[in-house]
Motif scaffolding. Structure first.
Motif: not given
Lengths: 303, 221, 281
Positions: A78, A123, A127, A141, A145, A149
């Motif tokens: 991240a 997210a 995905y 992930y 994400t 963000l």
């Protein structure tokens, strides 16, 4: 330590300080005793509640270490994705072109406003719809994400503020020697701003580490804080012991991080004596002087 | 499409979120200012305490702090903060925990604000014979506050969203209702979207208004 | 220039790390391909409910749900070592099934109408009841009505908590936490008077070494919770196979054995094995 905020202390002031100190220590001791007594009388300090962590490596191997690894993994990715992205958006918001400024502004304000938890949920679903990642990888992930963000938009604000605090003479000088806008940004403003912004960035790193816990709260991402639940369930609901151990771990981890960052900051600072913007101190340091205009943005987002 | 909202008190839940935010914002502003004062004070022990406090509190996840407030303070030590019934106790404990946590960030923001005040200001104040508390109260802090409106608005936005953690001890704020709805309705995404929108409504104006205020009150140097 | 060195170093670290996870995710794909019909199977369970589904300190999973899941998986053609047990939080159960993250879920998952709109259920395989756990020396709660002036604890947003609010004891003071462990700490510290959820879960907690003799079940049977195995909606083939497996589990005595092994130490008087498809309202 001397400070510009108060005069050198005479004998009376010194006596008063000693008095304050004594009162403070007494008060603190009373609080500590009250907490200790309360915990002990409710059997929260019983050996059976703490034994698992101190006599066996099993809880560490089974619950804590895998959780810590996941926390570190998510936080690391991240961070390295959010940093450049944040710089990009931060610079974008300072652009002379409306078509760059406006979208950057919208993105930053939008993602700063939504709880990270909800970003992660969305997210994860995205995905699932558009990729064929394996479920475990997808969770990681999604957590990354969500963190990226949100933190990129906060970092964008930090970068923007950092650049704005630089004396305008820097830009003027760069213009005077014929630098283009891009060159001014890359060679003059950004390097100085990065040094000035380090304490704020470090705070944000700590926030990222703590926010990984949100992934555990809703997405079943097996991170450090989520490891408490099965642990407490196994050892007969010793929640206070479990949470204390985890809190100490977070503290150690974040302390290591901030120490490393302030070491880095000192090195960078030494390498560029000439910056206009001076940040008073690194995180956790004491105020030394009241300096030239400086910056230190903190953001309290975390769980 | 939105019929799943029937029977849920969405506004009531967000009202609790607003109340949590307002009380905690006030609490953390007061406690954070005191901490910042301690951090620059002449008494070494107080400086040490403030530094230690900030380092400990901001390095622990908020969930853990709120749980400590409930499991430790209330459940073990019997602190009820003058309330009867879990609704009141939990709300007050949540405000206490949120304030203690956010105060660390307010303190850091203020300290950086103190750094932006020119040395000459403090020197001039001392030359007039003002004591440390007077220097801080009359000269330094008013200027410091003006320069940290933006960072403080970041802290406030973060606090608004952080109130969601209060559901860990059963305070019936927005995310508590969200959990309940997800459990009952099995409409994960739609429900999240509704709550995301709610938070945007709360935080976006905060950011914009305080951004404007920050420009208004900034000290031009 | 110092900054450039740092940038170069971080770029190198980034590249390294990316390759590292790239390998990592390949491995994971093999592990978790249960949904795509490979040799492994992913099953959703709880990992924090003693007696039902628990991750023990040696890294294994135990509990009644785990035994049932293992048995069903065996009947579906998967060895115990091919099972990939995954935690599915209550809020996440339906989506996990819909997405195919897990093939099926055995996680104290009660069959009800709302859930039936999203997923299909095989079973039920156990009939549990909402009950309360009190301190062993507390005799003040003799009937569910006595709860009305008591302090109760349950898990945030859970059906048990909502039941208390809506039907069982609307006047009770209800504390809600994220997990049962926190409630138990409150019960132990006398901050709450009773912990309420399914008796099967309560029994598991009460029988733990650290809690021996501290708590007791009231035995009120306030609701009927039919534990079923959740699976993808419309997968009639899988549902039939799981139902067959469950029938077989009861008839060959494995069900009784699993009950004895998991609930025996808790002194939990379970209901007899429910008939497949017979949901007790």
């Amino acid at each position: 330590m001397t400070s510009v905020l108060y005069d050198a202390q005479g004998p009376r002031a010194k006596r008063r300080n000693v008095l304050y100190t004594v009162l403070f220590v007494l008060g603190a001791a009373a609080v500590v005793w009250w907490v200790y007594d309360g915990l002990a009388s409710k059997h929260q300090l019983d050996w059976i509640k703490w034994k698992p962590f101190l006599t066996s490596s099993q809880p560490w191997d089974t619950y804590i270490w895998p959780g810590l690894q996941n926390t570190l993994k998510a936080a690391f990715f991240a961070l390295i994705i959010a940093l450049p992205l944040g710089a990009l958006f931060g610079i974008g918001r300072l652009s002379d072109h409306r078509w760059m400024r406006a979208p950057s502004g919208v993105v930053v304000e939008f993602f700063r406003a939504i709880p990270v938890l909800i970003l992660m949920l969305i997210a994860n679903q995205a995905y699932f719809e558009y990729t064929d990642l394996a479920p475990d990888t997808r969770l990681l992930y999604a957590v990354i994400t969500g963190l990226v963000l949100y933190n990129a938009s906060v970092l964008a604000e930090i970068v923007r503020a950092g650049i704005l605090t630089l004396p305008s003479g820097q830009t003027d000088a760069a213009k005077a020697i014929g630098m283009r806008k891009g060159q001014t940004m890359v060679f003059v403003l950004l390097p100085q701003a990065v040094t000035a912004m380090l304490p704020a960035i470090v705070s944000q790193i700590v926030v990222i580490v703590k926010d990984t816990a949100l992934g555990g709260a809703v997405l079943s991402f097996p991170e450090l804080l989520a490891s408490v639940r099965p642990m407490a369930a196994n050892y007969g609901a010793n929640t206070i012991a479990c949470f204390t151990i985890i809190a100490v771990l977070y503290m150690a981890l974040n302390f290591a991080l901030t120490s490393f960052a302030s070491w880095l900051e000192r090195r960078l600072r030494r390498a560029k004596k000439s910056t206009g913007a001076v940040v008073g101190t690194g995180p956790g340091g004491d105020l030394e002087t009241i300096g030239a205009p400086s910056l230190n943005i903190d953001d309290g987002r975390a769980t | 499409m939105f019929d799943f909202l029937d029977g849920y008190d969405l506004l009531g839940a967000f009202w609790v979120t607003v109340q949590l935010t307002v009380y905690s914002a006030l609490g953390s502003l007061i406690w954070g200012t005191l901490l910042a004062g301690m951090k620059v004070s002449p008494v070494p022990l107080m400086r040490g305490f403030a530094t230690g406090y900030v380092n400990v509190v901001r390095n622990i996840p908020l969930t853990v702090i709120i749980l400590f407030a409930s499991l430790g303070l209330f459940s073990t030590l019997g602190v009820k903060l003058g309330a009867d019934g879990f609704t009141g106790i939990n709300f007050r404990l949540a405000v206490l925990a949120l304030s203690s946590y956010t105060a660390a960030f307010v303190c850091e923001a203020l300290r950086s604000g103190i750094n932006t005040v020119p040395v000459g200001q403090a020197e001039a104040a001392r030359a007039l014979g003002l004591s440390f508390t007077q220097v801080l109260r009359l000269i330094i802090l008013p200027q410091a506050f003006r320069s940290v409106v933006n960072p403080l608005s970041n802290v406030l936005i973060a606090l608004t969203k952080n109130t969601t953690v209060a559901s860990a001890i059963g305070v019936a704020e927005a995310s508590y209702l969200m959990k309940k709805m997800i459990e009952n309705e099995a409409q994960l995404l739609l429900i999240s979207a509704v709550f995301a929108f709610g938070f945007i409504v709360l935080t976006l104006p905060t950011g914009l208004i305080l951004g404007w205020v920050s420009k208004k009150v900034a000290v031009k140097r | 220039m110092q900054l450039r060195k740092v940038t170069a170093a971080s770029a190198a670290v980034l590249a390294l790390a990316l390759t590292a996870t790239a390998c990592g995710s390949d491995d994971k794909k093999d592990d978790a391909s249960g949904s795509s019909g490979g040799k492994k199977i992913s099953i959703g369970i709880k990992i924090d409910q003693p007696g039902i589904g628990l991750k023990t300190p040696d890294g294994k999973f135990t509990g009644f749900d785990v035994d049932v899941a293992t048995y069903v998986a065996k009947e579906l053609g998967y060895d115990a070592k091919d099972i990939n047990f995954k935690e599915t939080k209550s809020a996440d159960r339906e989506t996990s099934i819909e997405r195919g993250d897990v093939k099926f879920i055995a996680a104290s998952y009660s069959i009800n109408d709302e859930r039936l709109q999203k997923v299909d259920f095989a079973g039920p395989y156990l009939l549990a009841h909402q009950d309360i756990l009190v301190r062993a020396d507390d005799n003040s709660i003799k009937a569910p009505e006595d709860l009305n002036n008591k302090k109760l604890c349950s898990v945030t947003g859970s059906t048990s908590a909502q039941n208390v609010h809506d039907k069982l004891a609307p006047k009770a003071d209800l504390q809600e936490y994220g997990g049962y462990s926190e409630c138990l700490t409150g019960l132990e510290n006398e901050a709450v008077d009773a912990l309420t959820t399914d008796d099967s879960i309560l029994a598991g907690y009460a029988s733990q070494d650290a809690n021996k003799g501290k708590f007791k079940l009231a035995g009120f049977k306030m609701t009927n919770e039919n534990y079923g195995i959740g699976l993808k909606k419309g997968d009639a083939d899988l549902k039939k196979k799981i139902n067959d497996a469950l029938t077989k589990m009861v008839s060959d005595g494995s069900w009784e054995k699993a009950v004895k092994a998991n609930f025996g130490p808790a002194n939990y008087k379970n209901e007899p094995a429910p008939k497949i498809g017979n949901v007790v309202k």
